[in-house]
Design an enzyme around this catalytic site. Sequence first.
Site, PDB file in Angstrom:
ATOM      1  CE1 TYR A 118      -3.594   2.651   0.690  1.00  0.00           C
ATOM      2  CE2 TYR A 118      -2.201   3.343   2.512  1.00  0.00           C
ATOM      3  CZ  TYR A 118      -3.277   3.570   1.675  1.00  0.00           C
ATOM      4  OH  TYR A 118      -4.029   4.712   1.810  1.00  0.00           O
ATOM      5  CE  LYS A 122      -3.089   6.023  -1.063  1.00  0.00           C
ATOM      6  NZ  LYS A 122      -4.079   6.886  -1.765  1.00  0.00           N
ATOM      7  N   PRO A 309     -49.393  27.262  38.274  1.00  0.00           N
ATOM      8  CG  PRO A 309     -51.264  27.406  36.880  1.00  0.00           C
ATOM      9  CD  PRO A 309     -50.254  26.425  37.404  1.00  0.00           C
TER      10      PRO A 309
END
Length: 399
Positions: A118, A122, A309
């Site tokens: 590889y 490259k 409330p």
Amino acid sequence: MKILVTGAKGFVGKNLCAQLNNIKDGKARNYAIRIEDVFEYDIDSSLEELDRYCRQADFVFNLAGVNRPENPEDFRKGNFGFASELLAALKKHGNACPVMLSSSIQATLIGRYAGHPYGESKHAGEELFFNYANETGAKVLVYRFPNLFGKWCRPNYNSAVATFCNNIANDLPIQVNDPSVELELLYIDDLVDEMILALSGNEHRCEFDGVETVLCSDGRYCAVPVSHKVTLGEIVEMLNRFKTMPQTLTVPDLTSGGFEKKLYSTYLSYLPKEKMSYDLKMNIDDRGSFTEIIRTASAGQMSVNISKPGITKGQHWHNTKNEKFVVVKGHGLIQLRKEGTDEVLNFEVSGDRIQVIEMIPGYTHNIVNLSDTEDLVTIMWCNEPFDLNRPDTYFDPVE
């Protein structure tokens, strides 16, 4: 500007094309460049398309390559052979536009990278591009990338980070043979930012001292200027912490540019649907509810408070703890009184006007729901997560 991206459906290509298209479509307005077309080429594209794209392109990102072929000889075919076809097509049309090559640190061919097919393929691709530059005068940008990570990276392929994120997010086992192994990691958004800089001729140049990147203005190679060196053990520890966040509510270190922030974003991209939502513990009583949302190590906690409330909550003060209240729904009154004094400070609040009211150390405070029918919903930030062993909370009515 017309841009050709080869390997457009791969990990890097998909992220790069997404941002290039954002710029083209006017969705990313923080860039000065203008993009007319993004040509996306991949393995299922035709050679006729490649020829047409090479004739029109003003810039080429060559991301196409082979990482794990069935036969080692396919490394050279995939990484060197296609590059030859690409450059031949550009030469055919006399197109000397800039060309970027996605290479790998393995192309150094030293140490543990020596002799691998590889890396050799490259390296051969790099020399092919440099020779092309000498022959045509075209600008060539060769990037040797270290290990990559980020959203949309394929797990169980060529990224340990992607595999760990996917498996831990999905309750699958992972295997770490040596937690002390250190990786150099490059985040996909940092890579994409560098690619867009390259479009404007502002790429970062470098040379290599072995496998170490040395930034310099006249370097033969190019580099993304930011990467992270982290051990496998550190990565797994972070990911396991991320996994417990729905229980602990503790978010990771989100320091700008930090590795943990980038890893956390990557981890989240692998979550299955059933983990994309989770319940929070609501502390409910006859006054309403209080629910912690998140907590942090250094930036406190965020919660949501619901008052029924006519209800008054609070009536306490703190020595060091401080809070910010933001009413997002309803109509209420926030009151503060400095300890040891009689003056009461009144702040009428409403979801119709989003504002912050500071809860100051040394001031006893409360929050009153003035409505007879509607809940009062308040987002609350506190500078420190609640600690049962050190609550720093002292009852004292405001009035």
